[in-house]
Enzyme design. Structure first.
Site, PDB file in Angstrom:
ATOM      1  N   CYS A 153      -1.952   8.916   3.123  1.00  0.00           N
ATOM      2  CA  CYS A 153      -1.747   8.455   1.746  1.00  0.00           C
ATOM      3  C   CYS A 153      -2.998   8.663   0.903  1.00  0.00           C
ATOM      4  O   CYS A 153      -2.913   8.969  -0.280  1.00  0.00           O
ATOM      5  CB  CYS A 153      -1.313   6.993   1.729  1.00  0.00           C
ATOM      6  SG  CYS A 153      -2.353   5.904   2.706  1.00  0.00           S
ATOM      7  N   GLU A 167       0.883  -1.174   0.000  1.00  0.00           N
ATOM      8  CA  GLU A 167       0.000   0.000   0.000  1.00  0.00           C
ATOM      9  C   GLU A 167       0.911   1.211   0.000  1.00  0.00           C
ATOM     10  O   GLU A 167       1.524   1.539   1.006  1.00  0.00           O
ATOM     11  CB  GLU A 167      -0.921  -0.030   1.221  1.00  0.00           C
ATOM     12  CG  GLU A 167      -2.095   0.920   1.110  1.00  0.00           C
ATOM     13  CD  GLU A 167      -1.760   2.317   1.574  1.00  0.00           C
ATOM     14  OE1 GLU A 167      -1.462   3.155   0.692  1.00  0.00           O
ATOM     15  OE2 GLU A 167      -1.779   2.574   2.782  1.00  0.00           O
TER      16      GLU A 167
END
Length: 457
Positions: free
Chosen positions: A264, A230
């Protein structure tokens, strides 16, 4: 470097110093985790669920202490830390409640109607490499899923939040989890690479930059280890021609400043159509100008410091380079004269390819405004990025926005007329340079299992 020292980014004060582990010590933790896994794998899903429920309760009981520790280590707002701990508890509860059904054996047929069984079996020790921006949540989303699946977990946390990683392990043990099943290793990158290659590590999951993801993914691939990555992103939020400006400004401000801009999946690029450009930009800049920086421990503070002096310098330099290449500062952009790694809410416009604010992820409270001719142009510009984690669409026509999100937005997640970071019931992950694999929503529990086919006669 033989030690790790954690520092409060709001004050510059040293918090704690820790000794790094030797390679032999780190490997002994992996071996201990594997030994604990051999017993854990024989427990039922219901037994594992009870442990997860106990950890969820312990998290809620210790929420204030954990939030304060995270704020001291990373500068996140204390109120956001408390929300983070509650999310972690919800993830353990969700996993406990849904895991037994998600991982249950499936009856199938093979050949001319003979019985087949698909069983989801644990594979061993999962190595979890996690960043600092959500010091409890990042390791929890790996830990909860893999404990339910029957695996063990070894965590290498970001050095600046070492205390948070150790506190999470202590909490799990106090809640009754077998002591060796969840390990925390304090190691450098070279030793980490050795762990990835170790025979007892059966899978590797990592959250971080795309550069780090390439290295870890390649290292794991050489050892034929499955990975879930990720990685970073430069999420685009589209303000379409029919957008409600008040809604767009509200969630664009929240989406850019959440967690001090260090998420993020936060809103980073705002791609605004000509038809509403002036209205949106004027209102958005006015809102960002009102954001007050302050002590992250204080309830009224809207924006705390960045996580470290290094992170501050990175954001400062990305803005400077963008301005040198022609970007316009609509607000912020000036380094404040104060102690701590503080950077103000900033809005940049007149951006073009080749500028950090256009091409790259800025992990701080800096918004990039990009003008689009129309809705189709906005969608094209959004997908131009090498990243594809999340994104957003502001439009009064929800069904049309849903169709754009479903068919055209090249990302793993899309928000329509709202903003949020993660939900236990929805998959989390991206495409392109934002990585691969999924967490949450039941998907994470099956990333590191052996989907074993059994053919009966």
């Amino acid at each position: 470097m033989s030690t790790i020292t954690t520092t409060n980014p709001a004050t510059g004060e040293t918090i704690e110093t820790y000794d790094l582990m030797s390679e032999a010590e780190a490997l002994s933790r992996v071996e201990a985790c594997h030994k604990a896994f051999l017993d854990w794998r024989m427990t039922s899903h219901a037994e594992r669920a009870t442990h997860l429920k106990n950890i969820a309760k312990a998290l809620r009981d210790k929420a204030d202490d954990l939030a304060e520790l995270m704020t001291r280590e990373t500068g996140k707002l204390l109120k956001d830390g408390k929300t983070e701990v509650q999310l972690c508890a919800a993830i353990f509860d969700y996993t406990a409640e849904n895991g037994p059904d998600a991982l249950a054996d499936e009856e199938r047929t093979h050949g001319d109607g003979k019985r087949g069984v698909v069983t989801y079996q644990p594979i061993g020790v999962i190595y979890s490499i996690q960043p600092w921006n959500f010091p409890i949540y990042q390791p929890v989303r790996v830990l909860a899923a893999n404990l339910m699946a029957g695996n063990g977990c070894v965590l290498k946390h970001a050095s600046i939040c070492t205390g948070s990683g150790l506190a999470l392990r202590d909490l799990c043990i106090e809640a009754g989890l077998p002591e060796d099943l969840f390990q925390v290793v304090l190691i450098d990158h070279d030793v980490s690479d050795e762990l990835i290659a170790h025979d007892l590590i059966r899978g590797v999951t990592m959250t971080g930059s795309d550069g780090a993801g390439r290295h870890i993914g390649a290292t794991a691939a050489k050892a034929l280890k499955k990975t879930v990555l990720e990685l970073g992103s430069n999420d685009a939020f589209l303000v379409l021609e029919d957008a409600d400006i008040e809604t767009a400004v509200k969630f664009s401000t929240m989406g850019r400043l959440y967690n001090n801009g260090q998420t993020c999946v936060s809103a980073k690029r705002f791609i605004v159509t000509d038809a509403v450009y002036d209205a949106f930009v004027d209102a958005y800049v006015a809102q960002m100008k009102q954001i007050e920086m302050g002590d992250p421990m204080e309830k009224a503070t809207q924006l705390g410091p960045l996580s470290s002096q290094d992170q501050f310098e990175t954001v400062r330099d990305q803005v400077r380079e963008s301005v040198e290449k022609g970007a316009t500062v609509l607000c912020g952009g000036e380094v404040p004269d104060r102690t701590g790694a503080y950077y103000p809410a900033t809005v940049l416009a007149d951006l073009k390819p080749g500028m950090p604010a256009y091409d790259d992820e800025i992990f701080g409270p800096v918004a990039s405004i990009i003008r689009a001719k129309d809705d189709a142009d906005a969608m094209r510009l959004a997908n131009e990025s090498r990243y594809g984690l999340g994104g957003g669409i502001f439009s009064r026509d929800e069904e049309r926005a849903l169709d754009l999100a479903r068919r055209h937005f090249d990302t793993g997640m899309v928000r329509i007329n709202n903003f949020g970071a993660a939900d236990p019931n929805m998959p989390f992950g991206g495409v392109k340079d934002s990585g691969y694999g999924r967490e949450h929503g039941g998907f994470g529990m099956k990333e590191f299992v052996n989907a074993k086919a059994i053919f009966l006669n």
